[in-house]
Design an enzyme around this catalytic site. Structure first.
Site, PDB file in Angstrom:
ATOM      1  CE  LYS A 102      -3.111   3.061   0.619  1.00 46.48           C
ATOM      2  NZ  LYS A 102      -3.914   3.494  -0.512  1.00 46.48           N
ATOM      3  CB  CYS A 128      -3.523   8.432   0.051  1.00 47.99           C
ATOM      4  SG  CYS A 128      -5.028   7.731   0.724  1.00 47.99           S
TER       5      CYS A 128
HETATM    6  N1  LIG Z   1      -9.657   8.635   1.536  1.00 45.83           N
HETATM    7  C1  LIG Z   1      -9.014   7.855   0.677  1.00 45.83           C
HETATM    8  O1  LIG Z   1      -9.080   8.054  -0.533  1.00 45.83           O
HETATM    9  C2  LIG Z   1      -8.212   6.670   1.158  1.00 45.83           C
HETATM   10  C3  LIG Z   1      -7.736   5.732   0.224  1.00 45.83           C
HETATM   11  C4  LIG Z   1      -7.038   4.626   0.666  1.00 45.83           C
HETATM   12  C5  LIG Z   1      -6.783   4.472   2.030  1.00 45.83           C
HETATM   13  N2  LIG Z   1      -7.229   5.400   2.927  1.00 45.83           N
HETATM   14  C6  LIG Z   1      -6.954   5.173   4.344  1.00 45.83           C
HETATM   15  O2  LIG Z   1      -8.171   4.789   4.974  1.00 45.83           O
HETATM   16  C7  LIG Z   1      -8.199   5.270   6.337  1.00 45.83           C
HETATM   17  C8  LIG Z   1      -9.449   6.092   6.550  1.00 45.83           C
HETATM   18  O3  LIG Z   1      -9.391   7.230   5.719  1.00 45.83           O
HETATM   19  P1  LIG Z   1     -10.666   8.136   5.419  1.00 45.83           P
HETATM   20  O4  LIG Z   1     -10.275   9.020   4.303  1.00 45.83           O
HETATM   21  O5  LIG Z   1     -11.888   7.299   5.275  1.00 45.83           O
HETATM   22  O6  LIG Z   1     -10.756   8.946   6.807  1.00 45.83           O
HETATM   23  P2  LIG Z   1     -11.945   9.900   7.303  1.00 45.83           P
HETATM   24  O7  LIG Z   1     -11.321  10.915   8.184  1.00 45.83           O
HETATM   25  O8  LIG Z   1     -12.762  10.341   6.137  1.00 45.83           O
HETATM   26  O9  LIG Z   1     -12.881   8.942   8.172  1.00 45.83           O
HETATM   27  C9  LIG Z   1     -12.456   8.343   9.334  1.00 45.83           C
HETATM   28  C10 LIG Z   1     -13.656   8.202  10.274  1.00 45.83           C
HETATM   29  O10 LIG Z   1     -13.205   7.484  11.437  1.00 45.83           O
HETATM   30  C11 LIG Z   1     -13.862   8.005  12.572  1.00 45.83           C
HETATM   31  N3  LIG Z   1     -13.104   7.596  13.754  1.00 45.83           N
HETATM   32  C12 LIG Z   1     -11.983   8.135  14.303  1.00 45.83           C
HETATM   33  N4  LIG Z   1     -11.565   7.408  15.356  1.00 45.83           N
HETATM   34  C13 LIG Z   1     -12.433   6.380  15.482  1.00 45.83           C
HETATM   35  C14 LIG Z   1     -12.535   5.282  16.385  1.00 45.83           C
HETATM   36  N5  LIG Z   1     -11.629   5.082  17.332  1.00 45.83           N
HETATM   37  N6  LIG Z   1     -13.563   4.432  16.240  1.00 45.83           N
HETATM   38  C15 LIG Z   1     -14.486   4.612  15.257  1.00 45.83           C
HETATM   39  N7  LIG Z   1     -14.455   5.641  14.378  1.00 45.83           N
HETATM   40  C16 LIG Z   1     -13.426   6.503  14.479  1.00 45.83           C
HETATM   41  C17 LIG Z   1     -13.938   9.486  12.306  1.00 45.83           C
HETATM   42  O11 LIG Z   1     -14.952  10.099  13.065  1.00 45.83           O
HETATM   43  C18 LIG Z   1     -14.224   9.515  10.794  1.00 45.83           C
HETATM   44  O12 LIG Z   1     -15.609   9.555  10.525  1.00 45.83           O
HETATM   45  C19 LIG Z   1      -6.895   6.054   6.516  1.00 45.83           C
HETATM   46  O13 LIG Z   1      -5.932   5.223   7.070  1.00 45.83           O
HETATM   47  C20 LIG Z   1      -6.496   6.414   5.088  1.00 45.83           C
HETATM   48  O14 LIG Z   1      -5.108   6.609   4.956  1.00 45.83           O
HETATM   49  C21 LIG Z   1      -7.944   6.474   2.518  1.00 45.83           C
END
Ligand SMILES: NC(=O)c1ccc[n+]([C@@H]2O[C@H](COP(=O)([O-])OP(=O)(O)OC[C@H]3O[C@@H](n4cnc5c(N)ncnc54)[C@H](O)[C@@H]3O)[C@@H](O)[C@H]2O)c1
Length: 418
Positions: A209, A263
């Protein structure tokens, strides 16, 4: 089979909606009450193509329900944030907190899947937390096949703006902490993924990743470096790249004002942190891309000087705030960095245009900036700075506008960018 998704953001919510659309019961867990309440009304708190329609459908049919309480489940899928700290070290505290919550309801034969982007070794770290919180359960190690639960790392590689389609169609890398974990996780992904599901171990999946996003970062850094070289040599970079790409094995990306998002701007640091002596190209790429917003600000200053203007008597329209085209996500956005830096030049007025948001976030001072539409910003400004290649801006070419200074950092209008 009951599935629980922890973290209902850009990754967790579309994933929950997609799985629920296969008539599988999904429970969404998030620590944010407003997000949970909005989802239960069938309304997405993020903008993503077709998400609102799908969400309404699965919530109405009762296949998806969100909660701030975590209940027992068969599969726990973690999609919480993994930012970097000020010192650029990975911050996996949200993942650890989610895992501690899972430990309170975890049962024998449950599966914990990490989708959050994590540094190499973090899946094993999570296994250790489970092992110390739940001494009654045998937690598999990387070598042992025995275990009462399964733990896997299965990273996400979707494109914002096309998430629902890519969640289903992209190939997936599935790395269990032992073979049984990989097998169970593979069966789960095959229930909703049409792409290939590729088996590996957790550490290879973790690095895979990070490598994918570092590859993108390094390629963008190359294009950005070319834009700086070309500017210095008084050559049009867009024309240069177009010509070079006629080589059958060359495919240079487009330069821009920097790299943003959750990312590409973050994940390379996870590698740099784990292997600082080896990750030299990866680190340099990060540095090149991080300096681009400063280069844009310098270009604006130079344009003012060349045109005998001072910022205090000038108005500027900054077009685009999101980290890439046609999305509403402003996280780590280079455009936001540029407008915040331009603030110190004390323009008479700074108009911001971002068609994908309704109001400015609190970190963009409303006393300094005004969010307006494209037409109004351009008509009121003598400098137009294009920062994001949104479709709306592509449609409205400003190439021939008289009396305006146009700085196009994405190369969508001007053919001559000096
Ligand atoms: N956004 C992208 O395009 C993308 C792509 C690939 C990977 N990722 C990875 O996926 C993960 C999530 O990214 P995202 O963009 O969805 O983040 P985001 O900030 O949009 O969403 C994360 C959610 O998690 C919640 N949260 C925080 N702590 C928590 C807990 N302890 N228990 C339950 N909920 C909790 C927050 O309130 C939020 O709603 C990250 O590690 C990111 O690097 C993101």
């Amino acid at each position: 089979m009951k599935i629980t998704i922890l973290g209902l953001g850009y990754i967790g919510l579309p994933t929950a909606a997609l799985i629920a659309s296969k008539n599988i019961k999904v429970c969404g867990y998030d620590v944010n009450k407003e997000i949970v309440s909005s989802i239960n009304k069938g309304k997405a708190h993020i903008r993503e193509k077709n998400l609102d329609i799908l969400l309404k459908k699965v919530v109405t049919k009762g296949y998806l329900k969100a909660d701030t309480v975590l209940y027992e489940s068969d599969i726990f899928l973690i999609a919480v944030p993994t930012p970097i700290k000020r010192n650029k070290e990975p911050d996996i505290s949200f993942v650890k907190s989610a895992v501690k919550d899972i430990c309170k309801v975890l049962k024998k034969n449950n599966t914990v899947i990490l989708e959050s982007t994590i540094p190499v070794g973090a899946t094993q770290e999570i296994a250790k937390i489970i092992s110390s919180e739940r001494k009654d359960l045998r937690v598999p190690s990387s070598v042992g096949e025995k275990g009462d639960i399964n733990i896997s790392y299965c990273p996400e590689r979707v494109l914002p703006g096309n998430i629902l389609k890519e969640l289903e169609m992209n190939d997936r890398v599935i790395g269990g902490i032992n073979k049984k974990s990989t097998k169970i996780s593979l069966a789960f992904y095959k229930s909703f993924v049409k792409g290939k599901c590729l088996e590996t171990d957790n550490r290879t999946a973790e690095l895979c990743k990070l490598v994918e996003n570092s590859y993108r970062d390094a390629n963008i850094a190359f294009a950005n470096e070319l834009s700086l070289i070309s500017e210095n040599l008084d050559i049009d970079v867009w024309n240069l790249i177009k010509l070079a790409n006629h080589h059958p094995r060359v495919n240079i990306l487009n330069p821009g004002p920097g790299v943003g998002g959750h990312c590409i701007a973050i994940d390379p640091w996870f590698i740099i942190n784990s292997a600082p002596r080896q990750a030299r190209l990866i680190k340099l790429s990060r540095e090149i891309n991080d300096q681009m917003p400063f280069k844009v600000v310098s270009k604006v200053k130079r344009s003012l000087k060349v045109n005998n203007l001072v910022a205090e008597d000038s108005t500027i329209a900054c077009l685009g705030l999101s980290f890439k085209a046609n999305i509403d996500d402003l996280r780590e956005s280079p455009a936001v960095k540029v407008v915040n830096k331009l603030k110190s030049l004390n323009f008479k007025k700074m108009y911001l245009v971002e068609p994908n948001i309704k109001k400015l976030p609190s970190y963009l001072d409303e006393n300094k900036f005004e969010l307006v539409n494209f037409k109004s910003a351009v008509s009121k400004s003598n400098i137009v700075l294009l920062l994001v290649d949104h479709s709306e801006f592509r449609k409205n070419s400003l190439k021939k506008q008289e009396g305006k200074i146009i700085i196009d950092t994405r190369g969508i209008w001007a053919s001559n960018h000096k």
